[in-house]
Design a protein around this motif. Sequence first.
Motif: not given
Lengths: 311, 449
Positions: B216-220
């Motif tokens: 989720s952090a990477r995908l925003g």
Amino acid sequence: MLHLISAADLSHSDAVLILDTAEELAQVGDRSVKKLPTLRGRTVVNLFFEDSTRTRISFEAAAKRLSADVLNFAVKGSSVSKGESLKDTALTLEAMGADGVVIRHNASGAPYRLAEWVRGSVINAGDGTHEHPTQALLDAFTMRRRLGRLADLRVTIVGDVLHSRVARSNVALLHTLGAQVTLVAPPTLLPVAVETWPCEVAYDLDSALPKSDVVMMLRVQRERMQAAYFPSAREYSRRYGLDAERMARLPDDAIVMHPGPMNRGMEIAAEVADSPRSTIVEQVANGVSVRMAVLYLLLGGSEPALGGGER
Amino acid sequence: MTHTVTTETGAAAGGGRPRRLHIAGAALPGPGGALRTANIAVEDGRIAEVSDAGPAAGAVRVDGSGLIALPGLVDLHTHLREPGREDAETVASGTRAAARGGFTAVHAMANTDPVADTAGVVEQVWRLGQEAGHCDVWPVGAVTQGIAGSRLAELGAMADSKARVRVFSDDGHCVSDALLMRRALEYVKAFDGVIAQHAQEPRLTEGAQMNEGAVSARLGLAGWPAVAEEAIIARDCLLAAHVGSRLHVCHVSTAGSVEILRWAKSRGTQVTAEVTPHHLLLTDDLVQHYDPAYKVNPPLRTAEDVHALRAGLADGTIDCVATDHAPHPVEAKESEWSYAAMGMVGLETALSVVHLTMVETGLLDWAGVAERMSAAPARIGRLATQGRPLEPGEPANLTLYDPAPRGRVDPRSFASKSRNTPYLGIELPGRVVATLLRGRPTVLDGKLV
């Protein structure tokens, strides 16, 4: 490469090619006739689901300098319950024969969905809190121009990393290009699992500044305050804002960047924004060159960027 | 292998309602992983005999060789969408999908339109199930009026209705008000009911789009923290213990939830829990290209969570598998991730996914599958005639499963009205060959009767 959706998809050589091409194309901006025939007959659609005049006109200027036909398609209030779905919009663009679609969308990942429904190239002009790869490219371009290199450059990115597509794209791209990135933010504005990113993380701006060749200030939206990410604008500014006193801690040739639009007095003091260290106006000009390079490389095919024999 | 169905005279069996049915040479799961081959004689809706004996005259003969005989599967968590969203599923189409998946009973969730929060609506759903006849439909009643989370629905009226509701849930929404949850738990003791909680702390999941973590952090995408589920489960276990009530936890999805349940059970709390097939197999890295086929509530978690869920199901910390079959029309998933509906269809793939994740891994034998997919959910739902052992005198609710074939999931073959499966093109083992509801085949040769 067909699309540009995530900066993480760019290899080192892809990224360097874009920056080098942008450097060549930047010369066009210095001419009296700022136009090349390279994309004549090609159609670029600016599909904007979110208001962003500065990004749209940057892409529009880039496409027009390459002689592409530009269609601006602004979709307001793009909630799924009202109006046309992204898929139907995509099919409409497809029917118009768009060679490239520049998409700005408030939902993370929307460009990936769009790419499933159109044949042309999809260029991400900012999707939700995911990525904004051309911003990262223009930032890298600006750093390289000002400081002469990217490898081992110490870049400190300050502010609302959690909600920042600029930060995500910059971390990915700068890592690929060999720079050392440090994120500085209150812990509430850093994503969980940020430690898995290829960068350092710190909470204290003052100790990070003397070790920075570049400091990039991110926009902080005041509404984050209501969601308890920080107690007040004043406290945020005091701990994470860049004022003249803090700027003095930077090494002599360090630069200050901001992707805009700025909240003067919040994350950045006016005297910092207007100082010689600030690259904020250059970033805007460089944005056009970088976006020309991206459009040329994705849509241009085999012709040399500057036309035959003209170098 | 094809499984022919013939009468003793050699003629192919039609639809009809044969009073006598003879299953020849099926494998019955026993203790210690043993499979006993036997013939099952079915007469007048009951199992007449389990033995080596041959067929009685006039019986329909089903070739059971190579097939595993399981008690008819029971789903505690099915969205049949009727009334209100008949474009996604109806009681008839959803129960056809259930029969195809080997189920003989499903619990129809209450988040319909109108909400199943009155005796009238639950009786309507129950009656639609009776009329369709593909499997038993036991409506779940809403805990609060309109699933709004503020006032109790008329739980007693639903319990006393023809639908005989025993499971109450605001599924899709959490009964987040601690006092209301306490009252609901207490109140349903009067009729041996159970509150099935959708454990999701609302404030911690505002705008949440997927599991909160590295992906989720990477995908925003806004994160959905494990703690939002675990905090509610911990609170509810403490409440259930305090008032001495039965609590059921819907679709457990995190390793931490398994730990909390293990602790609560060790203290003697009357808590049961379910896990979905998709949480036993799929992980959040599948979200990487924002395909809403993988958008579900609770969200897909990490590989570590998947391992903990499998271990929890194996050791009984998690009592049962429930599908959370959640049909949606095409357009609800053909959009940006953030705007897409949450949920996956699951009735027609559940047994195969459990086979893949629990049996082929050696975590569960077929007797364990019978317990987790039939006996346990029937007990939790207080269904007297479902989830019974395959023994003489018991109702002939059973499923014949061929574990041998492997095939890619093709949503076009689904009996469900909706196609929103996360398993498109994935190879899964096994196939339901026949389903019997009180002796009457609802599925034969893998086809609906």
